[in-house]
Enzyme design. Structure first.
Site, PDB file in Angstrom:
ATOM      1  N   ARG A  81     -15.926  21.496  25.898  1.00 31.84           N
ATOM      2  CA  ARG A  81     -16.787  22.506  25.303  1.00 31.84           C
ATOM      3  C   ARG A  81     -16.624  23.807  26.079  1.00 31.84           C
ATOM      4  O   ARG A  81     -16.772  23.835  27.302  1.00 31.84           O
ATOM      5  CB  ARG A  81     -18.241  22.065  25.369  1.00 31.84           C
ATOM      6  CG  ARG A  81     -19.159  23.137  24.816  1.00 31.84           C
ATOM      7  CD  ARG A  81     -20.610  22.786  25.005  1.00 31.84           C
ATOM      8  NE  ARG A  81     -21.442  23.801  24.395  1.00 31.84           N
ATOM      9  CZ  ARG A  81     -22.567  24.270  24.940  1.00 31.84           C
ATOM     10  NH1 ARG A  81     -22.989  23.797  26.099  1.00 31.84           N
ATOM     11  NH2 ARG A  81     -23.264  25.187  24.339  1.00 31.84           N
TER      12      ARG A  81
ATOM     13  N   HIS B  55     -23.783  27.994  19.812  1.00 30.53           N
ATOM     14  CA  HIS B  55     -24.230  26.715  19.225  1.00 30.53           C
ATOM     15  C   HIS B  55     -23.478  26.427  17.919  1.00 30.53           C
ATOM     16  O   HIS B  55     -23.953  25.668  17.077  1.00 30.53           O
ATOM     17  CB  HIS B  55     -25.733  26.702  18.886  1.00 30.53           C
ATOM     18  CG  HIS B  55     -26.657  26.775  20.048  1.00 30.53           C
ATOM     19  ND1 HIS B  55     -27.894  27.385  19.959  1.00 30.53           N
ATOM     20  CD2 HIS B  55     -26.568  26.295  21.310  1.00 30.53           C
ATOM     21  CE1 HIS B  55     -28.512  27.298  21.113  1.00 30.53           C
ATOM     22  NE2 HIS B  55     -27.730  26.642  21.959  1.00 30.53           N
TER      23      HIS B  55
ATOM     24  N   ARG C  49     -35.324  32.020  28.021  1.00 30.44           N
ATOM     25  CA  ARG C  49     -34.733  33.299  27.573  1.00 30.44           C
ATOM     26  C   ARG C  49     -35.675  34.007  26.609  1.00 30.44           C
ATOM     27  O   ARG C  49     -36.279  33.388  25.747  1.00 30.44           O
ATOM     28  CB  ARG C  49     -33.393  33.041  26.857  1.00 30.44           C
ATOM     29  CG  ARG C  49     -32.275  32.658  27.798  1.00 30.44           C
ATOM     30  CD  ARG C  49     -31.008  32.297  27.034  1.00 30.44           C
ATOM     31  NE  ARG C  49     -30.667  30.909  27.249  1.00 30.44           N
ATOM     32  CZ  ARG C  49     -29.774  30.219  26.549  1.00 30.44           C
ATOM     33  NH1 ARG C  49     -29.109  30.806  25.575  1.00 30.44           N
ATOM     34  NH2 ARG C  49     -29.533  28.961  26.815  1.00 30.44           N
TER      35      ARG C  49
ATOM     36  N   GLU D 162     -23.322  17.211  19.124  1.00 30.73           N
ATOM     37  CA  GLU D 162     -22.223  18.105  19.495  1.00 30.73           C
ATOM     38  C   GLU D 162     -21.039  17.344  20.077  1.00 30.73           C
ATOM     39  O   GLU D 162     -19.892  17.713  19.856  1.00 30.73           O
ATOM     40  CB  GLU D 162     -22.726  19.163  20.493  1.00 30.73           C
ATOM     41  CG  GLU D 162     -23.630  20.191  19.819  1.00 30.73           C
ATOM     42  CD  GLU D 162     -24.420  21.049  20.793  1.00 30.73           C
ATOM     43  OE1 GLU D 162     -25.453  20.568  21.293  1.00 30.73           O
ATOM     44  OE2 GLU D 162     -24.015  22.186  21.042  1.00 30.73           O
TER      45      GLU D 162
ATOM     46  N   ASN E 161     -18.393  18.615  29.068  1.00 34.03           N
ATOM     47  CA  ASN E 161     -19.180  19.841  28.929  1.00 34.03           C
ATOM     48  C   ASN E 161     -19.556  20.269  30.346  1.00 34.03           C
ATOM     49  O   ASN E 161     -20.501  19.755  30.930  1.00 34.03           O
ATOM     50  CB  ASN E 161     -20.415  19.544  28.071  1.00 34.03           C
ATOM     51  CG  ASN E 161     -21.285  20.774  27.854  1.00 34.03           C
ATOM     52  OD1 ASN E 161     -21.044  21.835  28.435  1.00 34.03           O
ATOM     53  ND2 ASN E 161     -22.292  20.628  27.028  1.00 34.03           N
TER      54      ASN E 161
HETATM   55  P1  ADP Z   1     -30.164  21.138  25.096  1.00 26.82           P
HETATM   56  O1  ADP Z   1     -30.243  22.478  24.455  1.00 26.82           O
HETATM   57  O2  ADP Z   1     -30.127  21.189  26.591  1.00 26.82           O
HETATM   58  O3  ADP Z   1     -29.168  20.196  24.472  1.00 26.82           O
HETATM   59  P2  ADP Z   1     -32.197  19.532  23.736  1.00 26.82           P
HETATM   60  O4  ADP Z   1     -31.613  19.719  22.378  1.00 26.82           O
HETATM   61  O5  ADP Z   1     -32.218  18.168  24.314  1.00 26.82           O
HETATM   62  O6  ADP Z   1     -31.609  20.520  24.812  1.00 26.82           O
HETATM   63  O7  ADP Z   1     -33.724  20.080  23.653  1.00 26.82           O
HETATM   64  C1  ADP Z   1     -34.522  20.162  24.773  1.00 26.82           C
HETATM   65  C2  ADP Z   1     -35.908  20.610  24.357  1.00 26.82           C
HETATM   66  O8  ADP Z   1     -36.430  19.668  23.398  1.00 26.82           O
HETATM   67  C3  ADP Z   1     -36.902  20.679  25.493  1.00 26.82           C
HETATM   68  O9  ADP Z   1     -37.714  21.833  25.357  1.00 26.82           O
HETATM   69  C4  ADP Z   1     -37.737  19.439  25.261  1.00 26.82           C
HETATM   70  O10 ADP Z   1     -39.038  19.574  25.776  1.00 26.82           O
HETATM   71  C5  ADP Z   1     -37.753  19.367  23.762  1.00 26.82           C
HETATM   72  N1  ADP Z   1     -38.164  18.034  23.319  1.00 26.82           N
HETATM   73  C6  ADP Z   1     -37.530  16.866  23.520  1.00 26.82           C
HETATM   74  N2  ADP Z   1     -38.260  15.839  23.025  1.00 26.82           N
HETATM   75  C7  ADP Z   1     -39.388  16.386  22.495  1.00 26.82           C
HETATM   76  C8  ADP Z   1     -40.557  15.871  21.842  1.00 26.82           C
HETATM   77  N3  ADP Z   1     -40.712  14.560  21.633  1.00 26.82           N
HETATM   78  N4  ADP Z   1     -41.495  16.756  21.433  1.00 26.82           N
HETATM   79  C9  ADP Z   1     -41.350  18.075  21.636  1.00 26.82           C
HETATM   80  N5  ADP Z   1     -40.281  18.615  22.251  1.00 26.82           N
HETATM   81  C10 ADP Z   1     -39.314  17.794  22.670  1.00 26.82           C
END
Ligand code: ADP
Length: 385
Positions: free
Chosen positions: A80, A168, A229, A372, A14
């Site tokens: 990806r 997504h 965003r 993913e 990715n």
């Molecule tokens: P990406 O879209 O980059 O794959 P993720 O699916 O890992 O990202 O999501 C990232 C988001 O999830 C961030 O805003 C992070 O703060 C939030 N996040 C991760 N763990 C927690 C948690 N325990 N409580 C609340 N938010 C969380």
């Protein structure tokens, strides 16, 4: 000892503009043999000059972990790719012609596709196995025309490939099937509203395993409020800012993509930090949380109408999987629509797919982890045999 084809991993790549995420996955078992991230590609002071250098850094990281990538019997590499444009509605084996077509889509996704192209070029030089492109837009190529069409003149839309593509998709598709498995029901029987809440956020309405609506559009800027965003704004905002604030189109694009959303409202974009600030009584954080949840409810309501009711509401990705306060706030007040959450189930820490609505609820509310990389590995393996 000879290895059967099903022992052979797929390398999932990715490539972002300054990062490369990778996983070595066995598609059938889901076993992750290695996973990692190369960051700061091409930045000043970084040891990694370009994506070819990033692949070298990945090889070195794997070697440190005891894996000699050159000796791993790779089945294929799965890449990806964010934007498949109007051309790609399925995964595809990459040849020179396909690569040229992906390059030509860069105008539609200037923040994303160029990096994928460079990553693919570097990886094809290094790994003499089939390379497959998996598009974030593919799952949404099934949107009905009335959902995918913007109300702008048709000749202009046709000339510039303007439509709602959605993003997504790999995640929404994976989660739609994983949810059906969790509920032990055929995906064909389900109307699903899926909320993918990560750094980027998107919602989808899925009927019988096919996407019929999604919140992102021509670009991944439309729809839900995200970390940086804005999601939906009045399209008139662009002209207004240009006239009133003297901003250029590039400045407005950067404003809405990189400086808005939860970050723009509260000064932080990490949701954990946001929730901590809300709990500490920070008004800006409270507003950001409330705007985020309000927009989510707006889409949940819209998708219940599109689907004529839902069987399941699903939360996934970082925020969806881990933030009980967000899930509780989205469900609050939706009892009339058949949606409610059991507080104890919602707050129980778990990394497994699970139901969090009370037994017998009209709409099942579920938390289903997305994956993913595994989805990309499986689609890649399916295509190359
Ligand atoms: P990406 O879209 O980059 O794959 P993720 O699916 O890992 O990202 O999501 C990232 C988001 O999830 C961030 O805003 C992070 O703060 C939030 N996040 C991760 N763990 C927690 C948690 N325990 N409580 C609340 N938010 C969380």
């Amino acid at each position: 000892m000879t290895q059967s084809p099903t022992d052979r991993p797929v390398l999932v790549l990715n490539a972002g503009s300054s990062s490369l995420k990778y996983q070595l996955v066995v598609p059938e078992s889901g076993e992750v043999r290695a996973a990692g991230l190369v960051e700061r590609i091409g930045e000043s002071g970084s040891d990694v000059a370009d994506h070819s250098g990033a692949l070298e850094a990945m090889r070195a990281q794997l070697q440190d972990a005891g894996i000699r990538l050159d000796e791993v019997p790779l089945r294929a590499v799965g890449h990806r790719v964010v934007h498949g444009g109007p051309d790609f509605s399925e995964p595809v084996v990459i040849d020179d012609g396909v690569l040229d077509r992906i390059k030509s889509l860069s105008a539609l996704a200037p923040l994303h596709n160029p990096a994928a192209v460079i990553g693919i070029e570097a990886a094809r030089k290094r790994y003499d196995v089939p390379h497959v492109a998996i598009f974030d837009t593919a799952f949404f190529s099934s949107l009905p025309t009335e959902a995918s069409t913007y109300a702008v003149p048709r000749d202009l839309a046709a000339k510039h490939s303007i439509r709602r593509y959605g993003f997504h998709g790999t995640s929404h598709q994976f989660v739609a099937h994983a949810t059906a498995e969790l509920l032990d029901r055929p995906v064909e029987d389900l109307r699903q509203v899926i909320l993918h809440l990560g750094n980027g956020c998107s919602a989808s309405a899925v009927r019988s395993g096919r996407a019929v609506e999604t919140s992102m559009g021509l670009t991944p800027l439309q729809g839900l409020v995200m970390g940086t965003r804005s999601g939906d704004v009045d399209p008139g905002l662009h002209a207004y800012l240009a006239r009133e604030a003297g901003m250029s189109l590039d400045e407005i694009d950067t404003l809405l993509n990189k400086k808005s959303g939860v970050l723009g409202l509260s000064g932080v974009n990490d949701f954990r930090e946001l929730v901590e600030r809300v709990e500490a009584g920070d008004d800006d954080a409270r507003l950001a949380f409330d705007v985020f949840v309000h927009r989510l409810k707006h889409y949940v309501g819209a998708y219940l109408a599109i689907l004529g009711g839902a069987d399941v509401l699903v939360f996934t990705a970082g925020i969806g999987q881990h933030s009980a306060p967000v899930r509780a706030a989205v469900a609050e007040g939706l009892g009339e629509l058949g949606i409610s959450i059991d507080d104890a189930l919602n707050e129980a820490g778990s990394t497994e797919a699970r139901v969090i609505s009370p037994f017998g609820s009209r709409v099942v509310v579920a938390v289903v982890p997305t994956n993913e990389e595994l989805a990309i590995a499986r689609q890649t393996a399916d295509l190359v045999g």
